[in-house]
Motif scaffolding. Structure first.
Motif, PDB file in Angstrom:
ATOM      1  N   TYR A  96      -6.562  -6.873  -1.907  1.00 34.50           N
ATOM      2  CA  TYR A  96      -7.539  -7.339  -4.127  1.00 34.50           C
ATOM      3  C   TYR A  96      -8.807  -6.986  -4.311  1.00 34.50           C
ATOM      4  CZ  TYR A  96      -8.329 -10.432  -7.454  1.00 34.50           C
ATOM      5  OH  TYR A  96      -8.396 -11.630  -8.107  1.00 34.50           O
ATOM      6  N   THR A  97      -9.538  -6.502  -3.172  1.00 32.88           N
ATOM      7  CA  THR A  97     -11.083  -6.009  -3.444  1.00 32.88           C
ATOM      8  C   THR A  97     -10.623  -4.892  -3.670  1.00 32.88           C
ATOM      9  OG1 THR A  97     -11.846  -7.963  -1.858  1.00 32.88           O
ATOM     10  CG2 THR A  97     -12.930  -6.535  -2.723  1.00 32.88           C
ATOM     11  N   ASP A  98     -10.566  -4.020  -2.721  1.00 32.38           N
ATOM     12  CA  ASP A  98      -9.990  -2.808  -3.205  1.00 32.38           C
ATOM     13  C   ASP A  98      -9.472  -1.566  -4.292  1.00 32.38           C
ATOM     14  OD1 ASP A  98     -11.338  -2.543  -0.814  1.00 32.38           O
ATOM     15  OD2 ASP A  98     -10.062  -0.903   0.635  1.00 32.38           O
ATOM     16  N   TYR A  99      -8.909  -2.860  -5.491  1.00 36.83           N
ATOM     17  CA  TYR A  99      -7.733  -2.603  -6.212  1.00 36.83           C
ATOM     18  C   TYR A  99      -7.956  -3.143  -6.875  1.00 36.83           C
ATOM     19  CZ  TYR A  99      -6.389   1.333  -2.631  1.00 36.83           C
ATOM     20  OH  TYR A  99      -6.538   2.153  -1.197  1.00 36.83           O
ATOM     21  N   HIS A 100      -8.308  -4.675  -7.456  1.00 42.66           N
ATOM     22  CA  HIS A 100      -8.392  -4.657  -8.234  1.00 42.66           C
ATOM     23  C   HIS A 100      -8.681  -4.887  -9.751  1.00 42.66           C
ATOM     24  CE1 HIS A 100      -7.933  -8.849 -10.427  1.00 42.66           C
ATOM     25  NE2 HIS A 100      -8.415  -8.912 -10.688  1.00 42.66           N
ATOM     26  N   ASP A 101     -10.082  -3.891  -9.460  1.00 46.93           N
ATOM     27  CA  ASP A 101     -10.543  -3.896 -10.492  1.00 46.93           C
ATOM     28  C   ASP A 101      -9.908  -1.992 -11.227  1.00 46.93           C
ATOM     29  OD1 ASP A 101     -12.251  -4.945 -10.409  1.00 46.93           O
ATOM     30  OD2 ASP A 101     -14.084  -3.954  -9.533  1.00 46.93           O
ATOM     31  N   LYS A 102      -8.823  -1.570 -10.586  1.00 43.01           N
ATOM     32  CA  LYS A 102      -7.871  -0.303 -10.914  1.00 43.01           C
ATOM     33  C   LYS A 102      -6.472  -0.883 -11.225  1.00 43.01           C
ATOM     34  CE  LYS A 102     -10.768   1.594  -7.159  1.00 43.01           C
ATOM     35  NZ  LYS A 102     -10.631   3.329  -6.165  1.00 43.01           N
ATOM     36  N   GLY A 103      -6.224  -2.474 -11.726  1.00 40.30           N
ATOM     37  CA  GLY A 103      -5.578  -2.532 -12.318  1.00 40.30           C
ATOM     38  C   GLY A 103      -4.312  -3.224 -11.295  1.00 40.30           C
ATOM     39  N   PHE A 104      -4.637  -3.432 -10.045  1.00 46.95           N
ATOM     40  CA  PHE A 104      -3.727  -4.076  -8.979  1.00 46.95           C
ATOM     41  C   PHE A 104      -4.359  -5.952  -9.037  1.00 46.95           C
ATOM     42  CE2 PHE A 104      -3.560  -5.584  -4.639  1.00 46.95           C
ATOM     43  CZ  PHE A 104      -2.026  -6.068  -4.441  1.00 46.95           C
ATOM     44  N   GLU A 105      -3.321  -6.611  -9.491  1.00 49.47           N
ATOM     45  CA  GLU A 105      -2.954  -8.641  -9.268  1.00 49.47           C
ATOM     46  C   GLU A 105      -1.959  -8.223  -8.447  1.00 49.47           C
ATOM     47  OE1 GLU A 105      -4.583 -10.674  -9.620  1.00 49.47           O
ATOM     48  OE2 GLU A 105      -5.141 -10.624 -11.039  1.00 49.47           O
ATOM     49  N   VAL A 106      -2.723  -9.728  -7.442  1.00 52.14           N
ATOM     50  CA  VAL A 106      -1.786 -10.761  -6.532  1.00 52.14           C
ATOM     51  C   VAL A 106      -1.121 -11.720  -7.208  1.00 52.14           C
ATOM     52  CG1 VAL A 106      -1.589 -11.798  -4.566  1.00 52.14           C
ATOM     53  CG2 VAL A 106      -2.918  -9.482  -5.030  1.00 52.14           C
ATOM     54  N   VAL A 107      -0.951 -12.233  -6.896  1.00 51.81           N
ATOM     55  CA  VAL A 107       0.452 -13.601  -7.763  1.00 51.81           C
ATOM     56  C   VAL A 107       0.950 -14.219  -6.634  1.00 51.81           C
ATOM     57  CG1 VAL A 107       1.325 -15.491  -9.362  1.00 51.81           C
ATOM     58  CG2 VAL A 107       0.513 -13.062 -10.120  1.00 51.81           C
ATOM     59  N   GLY A 108       0.145 -15.888  -6.090  1.00 53.24           N
ATOM     60  CA  GLY A 108       0.291 -16.422  -4.377  1.00 53.24           C
ATOM     61  C   GLY A 108       1.741 -17.449  -4.429  1.00 53.24           C
ATOM     62  N   VAL A 109       2.638 -17.724  -3.958  1.00 49.54           N
ATOM     63  CA  VAL A 109       3.954 -18.164  -4.011  1.00 49.54           C
ATOM     64  C   VAL A 109       3.441 -19.408  -3.061  1.00 49.54           C
ATOM     65  CG1 VAL A 109       6.172 -18.593  -4.602  1.00 49.54           C
ATOM     66  CG2 VAL A 109       4.894 -16.860  -5.867  1.00 49.54           C
ATOM     67  N   SER A 110       2.613 -19.958  -3.051  1.00 46.85           N
ATOM     68  CA  SER A 110       3.584 -20.982  -2.469  1.00 46.85           C
ATOM     69  C   SER A 110       4.172 -22.041  -1.568  1.00 46.85           C
ATOM     70  CB  SER A 110       2.394 -22.074  -2.115  1.00 46.85           C
ATOM     71  OG  SER A 110       1.500 -23.234  -0.506  1.00 46.85           O
ATOM     72  N   LEU A 111       4.347 -21.497  -0.593  1.00 45.35           N
ATOM     73  CA  LEU A 111       5.955 -22.730  -0.103  1.00 45.35           C
ATOM     74  C   LEU A 111       5.644 -24.351   0.515  1.00 45.35           C
ATOM     75  CD1 LEU A 111       7.170 -19.871  -0.566  1.00 45.35           C
ATOM     76  CD2 LEU A 111       9.065 -20.383   1.589  1.00 45.35           C
ATOM     77  N   ASP A 112       4.532 -24.356  -0.037  1.00 46.43           N
ATOM     78  CA  ASP A 112       3.541 -26.221   0.823  1.00 46.43           C
ATOM     79  C   ASP A 112       4.252 -27.262  -0.366  1.00 46.43           C
ATOM     80  OD1 ASP A 112       0.620 -25.497   2.313  1.00 46.43           O
ATOM     81  OD2 ASP A 112       0.865 -23.919   1.503  1.00 46.43           O
ATOM     82  N   ASN A 113       4.205 -28.790   0.800  1.00 38.49           N
ATOM     83  CA  ASN A 113       4.937 -29.778   0.345  1.00 38.49           C
ATOM     84  C   ASN A 113       3.733 -30.222  -0.470  1.00 38.49           C
ATOM     85  OD1 ASN A 113       7.868 -29.377   0.830  1.00 38.49           O
ATOM     86  ND2 ASN A 113       7.163 -28.994   2.663  1.00 38.49           N
ATOM     87  N   SER A 114       2.241 -30.094   0.256  1.00 36.82           N
ATOM     88  CA  SER A 114       1.010 -30.826   0.293  1.00 36.82           C
ATOM     89  C   SER A 114      -0.425 -30.567  -0.714  1.00 36.82           C
ATOM     90  CB  SER A 114       0.621 -30.751   1.037  1.00 36.82           C
ATOM     91  OG  SER A 114      -1.567 -31.568   1.409  1.00 36.82           O
ATOM     92  N   LYS A 115      -0.032 -30.667  -1.997  1.00 37.30           N
ATOM     93  CA  LYS A 115      -1.381 -29.946  -2.596  1.00 37.30           C
ATOM     94  C   LYS A 115      -2.447 -29.349  -2.153  1.00 37.30           C
ATOM     95  CE  LYS A 115      -2.890 -29.850  -7.302  1.00 37.30           C
ATOM     96  NZ  LYS A 115      -3.515 -30.358  -8.677  1.00 37.30           N
ATOM     97  N   GLU A 116      -2.754 -30.660  -1.548  1.00 40.58           N
ATOM     98  CA  GLU A 116      -4.583 -30.892  -1.074  1.00 40.58           C
ATOM     99  C   GLU A 116      -4.102 -29.582   0.448  1.00 40.58           C
ATOM    100  OE1 GLU A 116      -7.091 -33.451   1.983  1.00 40.58           O
ATOM    101  OE2 GLU A 116      -5.126 -34.722   1.245  1.00 40.58           O
ATOM    102  N   ALA A 117      -2.802 -29.999   1.209  1.00 40.16           N
ATOM    103  CA  ALA A 117      -3.014 -28.185   2.050  1.00 40.16           C
ATOM    104  C   ALA A 117      -3.086 -26.267   1.689  1.00 40.16           C
ATOM    105  CB  ALA A 117      -2.195 -28.715   3.321  1.00 40.16           C
ATOM    106  N   TRP A 118      -2.627 -26.866   0.604  1.00 39.20           N
ATOM    107  CA  TRP A 118      -2.052 -25.609  -0.165  1.00 39.20           C
ATOM    108  C   TRP A 118      -3.949 -24.977  -0.825  1.00 39.20           C
ATOM    109  CZ3 TRP A 118      -0.668 -25.711  -6.078  1.00 39.20           C
ATOM    110  CH2 TRP A 118      -0.958 -24.813  -6.538  1.00 39.20           C
ATOM    111  N   VAL A 119      -4.248 -26.547  -1.747  1.00 38.65           N
ATOM    112  CA  VAL A 119      -6.132 -25.700  -2.020  1.00 38.65           C
ATOM    113  C   VAL A 119      -6.290 -25.817  -1.089  1.00 38.65           C
ATOM    114  CG1 VAL A 119      -7.358 -26.598  -3.496  1.00 38.65           C
ATOM    115  CG2 VAL A 119      -4.991 -27.295  -4.701  1.00 38.65           C
ATOM    116  N   LYS A 120      -6.939 -26.026   0.005  1.00 36.52           N
ATOM    117  CA  LYS A 120      -7.970 -26.127   1.226  1.00 36.52           C
ATOM    118  C   LYS A 120      -7.452 -24.752   1.236  1.00 36.52           C
ATOM    119  CE  LYS A 120      -9.249 -28.557   5.144  1.00 36.52           C
ATOM    120  NZ  LYS A 120      -9.667 -29.427   6.041  1.00 36.52           N
ATOM    121  N   ALA A 121      -6.301 -23.985   1.489  1.00 37.56           N
ATOM    122  CA  ALA A 121      -6.269 -22.973   1.834  1.00 37.56           C
ATOM    123  C   ALA A 121      -6.126 -22.344   1.079  1.00 37.56           C
ATOM    124  CB  ALA A 121      -4.517 -23.157   2.466  1.00 37.56           C
TER     125      ALA A 121
END
Length: 182
Positions: A96-121
């Motif tokens: 992401y750091t190396d290529y984001h400015d060149k047109g690379f994006e990441v979209v995370g899809v979490s399989l968490d059950n806990s919003k707190e744990a998800w956001v903290k991670a």
């Protein structure tokens, strides 16, 4: 000896994050899909299937909002409780750091059950890209749509919406991005 212990530990973590080894509801509908039943729009060479789930703030996040805007978009399936996902995250952050400015994006899809744990991670792992989760664990609509059986997993999509690679890990992700972003 250290390499052997590290390898054993890595294998154990991978098994722990495998869907078949996780606790899942007994009445799970469509729990597994055979290769012949694989949904279209999920294989290399096909056009991707969009995912729309709640973001961190509760807003709707759609993969399609990012695909057309970027040369390449990586859908990254992960969870805060998954050791191999956390171990893989520095590589995803580097890509992401190396290529984001060149047109690379990441979209995370979490399989968490806990919003707190998800956001903290997300904060701890320094993941600045868009994130989504319905907080349904293995029943996550996005993961089921792509028949994700173990995590970490990912799908790389080009700007036209075609899936160009799946399950790129470690040096494989960095090498693929270096080739594509020349």
């Amino acid at each position: 000896m250290k390499k052997t212990l590290f390898l054993c530990f890595t294998v154990l973590l991978a098994v722990a994050c495998n869907r078949k080894g996780a606790d899942t509801p007994v009445n799970q509908q469509n729990a597994t899909t055979t290769e012949s039943e694989q949904p279209s729009g999920t294989e290399v060479g096909e056009y991707y299937t969009d995912i729309e789930l709640p973001g961190i703030q509760g807003n709707s996040v759609k993969v399609s909002d990012y695909v057309a805007k970027n040369k390449y978009t990586l859908i990254d399936f992960w969870a805060s409780w998954c050791g191999p996902c956390r171990a893989e995250m520095p590589t995803v952050v580097k890509a992401y750091t190396d290529y984001h400015d060149k047109g690379f994006e990441v979209v995370g899809v979490s399989l968490d059950n806990s919003k707190e744990a998800w956001v903290k991670a997300i904060d701890k792992l320094k993941m600045p890209w868009p994130q989504m989760s319905d907080l349904r664990g293995w029943e996550c609509r996005g993961a089921r749509l792509y028949n994700i059986q173990s995590i970490p997993a990912n799908i790389l999509i080009d700007q036209q919406g075609k899936i160009v690679a799946k399950n790129l890990r470690g040096e494989g992700l960095l090498s693929k991005m270096a080739d594509l972003m020349k």
